[in-house]
Design an enzyme around this catalytic site. Sequence first.
Site, PDB file in Angstrom:
ATOM      1  CG  HIS A 180      23.544  47.651  48.854  1.00 24.90           C
ATOM      2  ND1 HIS A 180      22.609  47.773  49.847  1.00 24.90           N
ATOM      3  CD2 HIS A 180      24.005  48.901  48.596  1.00 24.90           C
ATOM      4  CE1 HIS A 180      22.527  49.052  50.189  1.00 24.90           C
ATOM      5  NE2 HIS A 180      23.354  49.756  49.457  1.00 24.90           N
ATOM      6  CG  ASP A 249      18.753  52.825  46.958  1.00 28.61           C
ATOM      7  OD1 ASP A 249      19.825  53.468  47.057  1.00 28.61           O
ATOM      8  OD2 ASP A 249      18.393  52.008  47.821  1.00 28.61           O
TER       9      ASP A 249
END
Length: 503
Positions: A180, A249
Amino acid sequence: MTDDLERLANGVLWPGFLGTEAPQWLRGELHDGLAGVVYFGQNVGDGLPALSAEILAANPDALIGIDEEGGSVTRLESATGSTVPGAAQLGLLDDSAATERTGAELARRVRAVGANVVLGPVADVNTDPRNPVIGVRAFGDDEALVSRHVIATIDGIQDAGVAACVKHFPGHGDTHMDSHHALPEITLDLEEFERVHLEPFRAAVDAGVDAVMTAHIVVPAWGPQPATLNPRVLGMLRDWGFDGVIITDALDMAAIRETVGLGGGAAAALAAGADLLCIGNPTNPGDAASADQDERDFHATRDGIVAALRDGSLSRARVEEAAARVAALAAKLRAAAEHHHDAHDDFDAAEIVRRTVTLAGAAPEAATELAVIDARRRSTLAVDSAGSYVANALADGGLRVRLDVASTSLAEQDRVVDEVAAAPGTTVVLIDRPDTDAAQRALVERTAARDPRAVVVNVGLPTRSALPLPTIEVAAASRLGAQTARDALLGRFAVQQRMTSAG
């Protein structure tokens, strides 16, 4: 008006959005063939079934996905904490029937709110205990065990008429960075990586999983691109015979957004072989997010695909192939919805978790109430379980103090320990990284010296080296896990002893 190329691109896009109602731009795109949506915590409210109905009315073939893993990761119960066993708990129990029932229960809950894709199970083999983003989200650190439970979860989810999506291919378990925020690189020996980390994904493909989610990780031996953008890596799935949907993702994660950007990342992911592009959670930029961040991110992504189609760097045939796979999954789920059956009536989440919770060290005296020092690390973007609900469920009305050991002086930590020790009840130190966070372990050691009757509740991976206080090993930062630990400390059931400190 959506033009032909925009409509084609819509068929492979999977955005998040702001709010508990479908914004006007989203409804319009759904009418123009948008593949569906992904729900995040900010979308979840009492009106979620009505929201799903609104989305499906705009596009009856919409795929509605949700990160509902159980344990430390939940969207449906993001405000209060999960009441479903987590992967690490199920791996420790190693009862495939319990895991399959848990998968069926996850599917039942997801279907009850009108969604049809579970973004799970996690098929990563968590071989790096420092891993900040997987940890207890994985079934364990052994590929055979992980494979067993991945298959059982897929069977439970898909037999209930919902799609399962294993993640994060080709394996995020040997990283100590969070994609992230950065772009993790796997430096493991390639033979070992293929033998250990690919195995659960092979098992999932053989079990007929509907979808596979990619990881934003680099395996240098397979090229410099992250797996999401790497045709060699995504091609492995097709070489294994997988003809389901390859889902990226979230493209808004820093590993993509801050390197090639949303639009460039989307075009590159499609060219590499991805079929459905998860744009991500529009709240991720935090205070920097715009009021229309969801729509901005969607258009930036689609514009990148359309530009690549126009300049020929992305072939129309590749996008049509991707859209056809997405449409085939939607058709399968529509048919399954007409013939689904509910989860097993014998599912008892509390009983499963009671069987997974263990005690390391000497049995403490049964407590009458608990006073909690919450010394866990902060939340990550993937795992929001550092919220107060774990400590609240553990304390259940007793004293609860949040203590950030990374930024608090030892003198202040000692003051907090003394304050809690003076309060009614048994002192509980709530931690989640005893083997990899020296400050958490040091707090436990100083607490033992100041309050020898204190106990530890560890909601992270079970500790490999003994702590100086009795330790309840929970292996999930969930409401159910905290309630079970509380019941154990109050003597409401006999918690089993952990046989070895290495476990």
